[in-house]
Design a protein around this motif. Structure first.
Motif, mmCIF file in Angstrom:
data_model
loop_
_atom_site.group_PDB
_atom_site.id
_atom_site.type_symbol
_atom_site.label_atom_id
_atom_site.label_comp_id
_atom_site.label_asym_id
_atom_site.label_seq_id
_atom_site.Cartn_x
_atom_site.Cartn_y
_atom_site.Cartn_z
ATOM 1 N N VAL A 1 1.120 -1.541 0.006
ATOM 2 C CA VAL A 1 -0.427 0.175 0.102
ATOM 3 C C VAL A 1 0.861 1.578 -0.592
ATOM 4 C CG1 VAL A 1 -1.247 1.379 0.956
ATOM 5 C CG2 VAL A 1 -2.445 -1.512 1.336
ATOM 6 N N VAL A 2 1.495 1.460 1.009
ATOM 7 C CA VAL A 2 2.695 2.213 1.533
ATOM 8 C C VAL A 2 2.866 2.855 -0.059
ATOM 9 C CG1 VAL A 2 4.483 3.195 2.232
ATOM 10 C CG2 VAL A 2 2.858 2.493 3.384
ATOM 11 N N LEU A 3 4.104 1.374 -0.768
ATOM 12 C CA LEU A 3 5.029 1.847 -2.088
ATOM 13 C C LEU A 3 3.668 2.365 -3.283
ATOM 14 C CD1 LEU A 3 6.796 -1.427 -1.548
ATOM 15 C CD2 LEU A 3 8.034 0.674 -1.630
ATOM 16 N N PHE B 1 -4.579 0.388 -4.201
ATOM 17 C CA PHE B 1 -5.487 0.402 -2.982
ATOM 18 C C PHE B 1 -4.525 1.920 -2.649
ATOM 19 C CE2 PHE B 1 -6.399 2.363 1.541
ATOM 20 C CZ PHE B 1 -7.404 1.846 1.077
ATOM 21 N N GLY B 2 -2.890 1.626 -2.565
ATOM 22 C CA GLY B 2 -1.534 2.636 -2.346
ATOM 23 C C GLY B 2 -1.892 3.959 -3.335
ATOM 24 N N TYR B 3 -2.059 3.277 -4.349
ATOM 25 C CA TYR B 3 -1.959 4.095 -5.692
ATOM 26 C C TYR B 3 -3.257 4.687 -5.820
ATOM 27 C CZ TYR B 3 0.292 4.472 -10.348
ATOM 28 O OH TYR B 3 0.538 5.239 -11.682
ATOM 29 N N PHE B 4 -4.451 4.385 -5.069
ATOM 30 C CA PHE B 4 -5.498 5.351 -5.306
ATOM 31 C C PHE B 4 -5.474 6.689 -4.661
ATOM 32 C CE2 PHE B 4 -9.698 5.944 -2.965
ATOM 33 C CZ PHE B 4 -10.720 6.398 -4.288
ATOM 34 N N THR B 5 -4.644 6.236 -3.327
ATOM 35 C CA THR B 5 -4.783 6.813 -2.021
ATOM 36 C C THR B 5 -3.633 8.073 -2.422
ATOM 37 O OG1 THR B 5 -2.505 6.051 -1.124
ATOM 38 C CG2 THR B 5 -4.881 5.545 -0.324
#
Length: 150
Positions: free
Chosen positions: A42-44, A137-141
């Motif tokens: 998610v962070v990456l 999801f991480g990209y979305f954030t």
């Protein structure tokens, strides 16, 4: 435009909340190590859209990838190191705020990472699906905090 700290922090908060929710609803209940790895994805994913600029976020992203890649090589996982190396080159073929900052790239970039092990290494797709969703999801954030959906 938020910096890398805001993107990473936002991804951790939203990712942990989402992971807790799917666990509470019993849709997906990963073991603690898998949950930690998913949060890493998610962070990456949240940092990836800005790796095409000279920034602290870029340095952090590539430092993490270098450590992971070196670990793969030391452990003899050369195929995984090759996948990671290939994916690390993707931002070089883009300009900042170009295709990397689009909704379709949010699905396409992680899909490349998802498909390569399935095709070349015969990894079952179901085992990789949570990591694909975590990356998306991480990209979305990132796109959300950059107001690409507003």
């Amino acid at each position: 435009m938020p910096g890398y700290k805001a993107h990473a922090a936002g991804a951790v908060v939203l990712g942990a909340g989402t992971l807790a929710a799917v666990n509470w609803m019993e849709w997906y209940t990963p073991d603690p190590l898998t949950a930690l790895m998913l949060m890493g994805f998610v962070v990456l994913g949240s940092l990836f859209p800005d790796v095409d600029t000279d920034s602290v976020g870029q340095k952090l992203f590539y430092t993490i990838l270098a450590i992971i890649n070196l670990t793969f090589m030391v452990l003899g996982h050369y195929k995984w190191a090759a996948v990671l190396g290939f994916c690390a080159m993707l931002p070089v073929v883009a300009r900042h705020r170009g295709w990397i900052h689009t909704w379709w790239a949010m699905f396409a970039v992680p899909m490349i990472i998802f498909i390569i092990p399935i095709i070349f290494y015969d990894i079952p797709w179901k085992s990789l699906l949570p990591f694909y969703f975590a990356s998306v999801f991480g990209y979305f954030t990132h796109l959300l905090f950059d107001r690409k959906f507003v």
